[in-house]
Design a protein around this motif. Structure first.
Motif, PDB file in Angstrom:
ATOM      1  N   ALA A  34       0.835  -1.205   0.000  1.00 26.46           N
ATOM      2  CA  ALA A  34       0.000   0.000   0.000  1.00 26.46           C
ATOM      3  C   ALA A  34       0.867   1.251   0.000  1.00 26.46           C
ATOM      4  O   ALA A  34       0.566   2.239  -0.683  1.00 26.46           O
ATOM      5  CB  ALA A  34      -0.930  -0.006   1.206  1.00 26.46           C
ATOM      6  N   VAL A  35       1.955   1.225   0.764  1.00 28.73           N
ATOM      7  CA  VAL A  35       2.888   2.347   0.777  1.00 28.73           C
ATOM      8  C   VAL A  35       3.491   2.541  -0.608  1.00 28.73           C
ATOM      9  O   VAL A  35       3.698   3.672  -1.071  1.00 28.73           O
ATOM     10  CB  VAL A  35       3.992   2.118   1.824  1.00 28.73           C
ATOM     11  CG1 VAL A  35       5.066   3.188   1.725  1.00 28.73           C
ATOM     12  CG2 VAL A  35       3.390   2.117   3.223  1.00 28.73           C
ATOM     13  N   GLY A  36       3.759   1.439  -1.300  1.00 27.65           N
ATOM     14  CA  GLY A  36       4.293   1.526  -2.654  1.00 27.65           C
ATOM     15  C   GLY A  36       3.314   2.170  -3.623  1.00 27.65           C
ATOM     16  O   GLY A  36       3.684   3.037  -4.417  1.00 27.65           O
ATOM     17  N   PHE A  37       2.053   1.759  -3.580  1.00 28.48           N
ATOM     18  CA  PHE A  37       1.040   2.351  -4.457  1.00 28.48           C
ATOM     19  C   PHE A  37       0.836   3.832  -4.132  1.00 28.48           C
ATOM     20  O   PHE A  37       0.722   4.669  -5.032  1.00 28.48           O
ATOM     21  CB  PHE A  37      -0.285   1.598  -4.324  1.00 28.48           C
ATOM     22  CG  PHE A  37      -0.320   0.292  -5.071  1.00 28.48           C
ATOM     23  CD1 PHE A  37      -0.285   0.267  -6.450  1.00 28.48           C
ATOM     24  CD2 PHE A  37      -0.388  -0.915  -4.384  1.00 28.48           C
ATOM     25  CE1 PHE A  37      -0.323  -0.938  -7.145  1.00 28.48           C
ATOM     26  CE2 PHE A  37      -0.422  -2.118  -5.070  1.00 28.48           C
ATOM     27  CZ  PHE A  37      -0.393  -2.142  -6.451  1.00 28.48           C
ATOM     28  N   ALA A  38       0.768   4.160  -2.844  1.00 27.41           N
ATOM     29  CA  ALA A  38       0.588   5.562  -2.445  1.00 27.41           C
ATOM     30  C   ALA A  38       1.775   6.407  -2.893  1.00 27.41           C
ATOM     31  O   ALA A  38       1.609   7.557  -3.332  1.00 27.41           O
ATOM     32  CB  ALA A  38       0.415   5.662  -0.930  1.00 27.41           C
ATOM     33  N   VAL A 257      13.088  -0.739  -2.901  1.00 26.66           N
ATOM     34  CA  VAL A 257      14.141  -0.192  -3.766  1.00 26.66           C
ATOM     35  C   VAL A 257      13.912   1.300  -4.002  1.00 26.66           C
ATOM     36  O   VAL A 257      14.859   2.097  -3.995  1.00 26.66           O
ATOM     37  CB  VAL A 257      14.173  -0.958  -5.106  1.00 26.66           C
ATOM     38  CG1 VAL A 257      15.042  -0.231  -6.129  1.00 26.66           C
ATOM     39  CG2 VAL A 257      14.698  -2.368  -4.895  1.00 26.66           C
ATOM     40  N   ASP A 258      12.648   1.679  -4.194  1.00 34.08           N
ATOM     41  CA  ASP A 258      12.327   3.089  -4.429  1.00 34.08           C
ATOM     42  C   ASP A 258      12.671   3.972  -3.242  1.00 34.08           C
ATOM     43  O   ASP A 258      12.815   5.191  -3.394  1.00 34.08           O
ATOM     44  CB  ASP A 258      10.835   3.238  -4.759  1.00 34.08           C
ATOM     45  CG  ASP A 258      10.498   2.744  -6.157  1.00 34.08           C
ATOM     46  OD1 ASP A 258      11.431   2.586  -6.969  1.00 34.08           O
ATOM     47  OD2 ASP A 258       9.308   2.504  -6.426  1.00 34.08           O
ATOM     48  N   ARG A 259      12.782   3.389  -2.061  1.00 30.34           N
ATOM     49  CA  ARG A 259      13.137   4.167  -0.874  1.00 30.34           C
ATOM     50  C   ARG A 259      14.613   4.056  -0.526  1.00 30.34           C
ATOM     51  O   ARG A 259      15.143   4.911   0.186  1.00 30.34           O
ATOM     52  CB  ARG A 259      12.253   3.739   0.304  1.00 30.34           C
ATOM     53  CG  ARG A 259      10.881   4.377   0.210  1.00 30.34           C
ATOM     54  CD  ARG A 259       9.793   3.594   0.879  1.00 30.34           C
ATOM     55  NE  ARG A 259       8.514   4.283   0.703  1.00 30.34           N
ATOM     56  CZ  ARG A 259       7.792   4.255  -0.416  1.00 30.34           C
ATOM     57  NH1 ARG A 259       8.213   3.549  -1.466  1.00 30.34           N
ATOM     58  NH2 ARG A 259       6.649   4.915  -0.515  1.00 30.34           N
ATOM     59  N   ILE A 260      15.273   3.018  -1.015  1.00 33.97           N
ATOM     60  CA  ILE A 260      16.713   2.908  -0.821  1.00 33.97           C
ATOM     61  C   ILE A 260      17.451   3.888  -1.739  1.00 33.97           C
ATOM     62  O   ILE A 260      18.393   4.564  -1.325  1.00 33.97           O
ATOM     63  CB  ILE A 260      17.189   1.462  -1.097  1.00 33.97           C
ATOM     64  CG1 ILE A 260      16.659   0.513  -0.008  1.00 33.97           C
ATOM     65  CG2 ILE A 260      18.708   1.409  -1.165  1.00 33.97           C
ATOM     66  CD1 ILE A 260      16.943  -0.948  -0.313  1.00 33.97           C
TER      67      ILE A 260
END
Length: 466
Positions: A34-38, A257-260
């Protein structure tokens, strides 16, 4: 400029990464997905805001470099009002069409419900995020990199403190993360307005009768920059949709990965904001030689940063997998990215530097062409082929696209800078100044001269009212 910007960005992105870490401790893959979609939806709003701040920063810095401080203040105030109006409209549209958007992204079941709840809380505060971004860009334009850093740093501190309290202390879970997000955006706007208005005196009185005329030079750069920046979230949305076909674990891996990557490459992200004002001030001063020097040094900076980040991520990848309780496809995605695909960010950095060059040398359409080329011709076919080989194949397709379009963009940027005579720099600055002069007649206290400094490098200009 890049180092101070990177500290602020790294703080924000690190807290975002820690936020995902806290959420992963809840042991529910649907929440991480959900965090990824948001994040994909937030990316659209952020991209539009960044595009507008590029226009603000380029125009205001150019006017400051040419000695037109009063006009710079008029442009700054008009731009801030415009950004507020646009962001409010985007927030309303997001909430109105939220369900169709989530269906298009591939969110389903419990993941869709969680994403919807998260965005219902966070979408109304996009306007405070835009205010913070705009005021930080204004402070970078005047060379006040330290206070621009403080804007994002304050938001990071607020999030870091509130996240564990709300998520675990009050047992609010994902809702706690959303509330923490909102409070951090309020802090972001408050610190930014204080620095831009009270300390640097960069925002003048809003003259609604001249709102559009003062915004025109900004929109000349901002509209192509917005179109350019929208290419990245469009590509990201397609990638998220592709990952959704492989289940929540793949989406969670992509979200990790998007947050790293923003933490690992905060220097490169900050470099884009640093290069623009340097180019713009030297453009206003007619120093094409310094513009060329800036581009060359930026490219070296990118390559060295990626090399260091690659080494660090390769060494700590197993620790990251354990920290995020990653299993299956989630763990495999993190492993492959940290081992090999992280190197593709060298080409992403080249694209960032090229975009900053185009936007500040009156070639913003070139940024649009390259970013949309990467988002369409570069992403769709490469990812479509990669999907045949699973979620890792999707990541390989993205890396291949970065390599092709980053190389081409940097090559064209060098051609643009190489063919830029010194006389053209001063002429471009005078053209923008004269356009604003025509829209500022009869304004008390407006500066009318067009002073061109003989030797300018980006510095913190004199502050009014300090």
């Amino acid at each position: 400029m890049a180092s101070t910007g990177a500290i602020g960005l790294m703080a924000v992105f690190a807290v975002d990464l820690v936020n995902l870490f806290y959420i992963s401790l809840l042991g529910d893959t649907s929440i991480a997905a959900a965090v990824g979609f948001a994040g994909t939806i937030n990316f659209f709003i952020t991209a539009i805001s960044i595009g507008m701040t590029i226009g603000v920063s380029a125009t205001v810095a150019r006017l400051l470099g040419a000695g037109q401080r009063m006009k710079a203040r008029q442009v700054a105030s008009a731009s801030l009002v415009l950004m507020i109006a646009v962001t409010i409209a985007l927030s309303a549209a997001t909430l109105l069409f939220l369900d169709p958007i989530l269906r298009a992204l591939g969110a389903a079941g419990e993941t869709r419900t969680l994403t919807r709840s998260f965005l219902m809380i966070t979408a109304p505060t996009y306007v405070f995020l835009a205010i913070g971004m705009c005021t930080a860009a204004l402070m970078r334009s005047v060379g006040d990199a330290r206070r621009a850093m403080a804007v994002t740093l304050m938001a990071a501190v607020v999030t870091a403190v509130l996240d564990p309290i709300l998520i675990f202390g009050f047992h609010l879970g994902l809702t706690g993360a959303a509330i923490s997000n909102d409070i951090a955006r309020l802090a972001l706007a408050a610190v930014g307005l204080h620095g831009a208005m009270r300390v640097n005196d960069l925002i003048g009185p809003v003259r609604f009768s001249r709102l559009w005329s003062n915004s025109q030079p900004v929109m000349k750069v901002a509209l192509p920059a917005v179109l350019t920046n929208l290419a990245t979230p469009v590509a990201s949305a397609y990638v998220t949709h592709a990952m959704a076909r492989f289940g929540a674990a793949a989406v969670a891996g992509q979200a990790t990965v998007d947050r790293i990557t923003p933490v690992a490459f905060a220097l490169i992200f900050a470099l884009t904001g640093a290069v623009g004002p340097i180019i713009a001030q030297n453009l206003g001063a007619g120093r094409a030689d310094r513009i060329r020097e800036t581009i060359r040094n930026s490219l070296v900076f990118v390559l060295l940063t990626v090399a260091v980040a690659w080494l660090v991520l390769a060494l700590v990848q197993n620790g990251l997998i354990r920290a995020f309780s990653a299993r299956g496809d989630t763990a495999m995605i993190i492993h492959v990215f940290c081992s090999w695909l992280v190197a593709s960010y060298a080409f992403v950095g080249c694209l960032f530097v090229a975009n900053a060059t185009f936007n500040n040398l009156d070639r913003p359409l070139l940024s649009t062409v390259f970013n949309w080329g990467r988002a369409t011709l570069g992403t769709l076919p490469f990812v479509a082929v990669g999907m045949k080989y699973g979620p890792v194949g999707v990541l390989i397709g993205i890396a291949a696209s970065n390599a092709v379009f980053g190389t081409m963009a940097m090559f064209v940027a060098f051609l643009v800078v190489k063919r830029l005579p010194m006389g053209d720099c001063a002429a471009m600055a005078r053209k923008d100044s004269n356009r604003l002069e025509q829209s500022s007649v009869n304004v008390p206290g407006a500066a009318v001269g067009n002073t061109v400094a003989p030797d300018v490098e980006l510095k913190e200009l004199p502050v009014q009212g300090r």
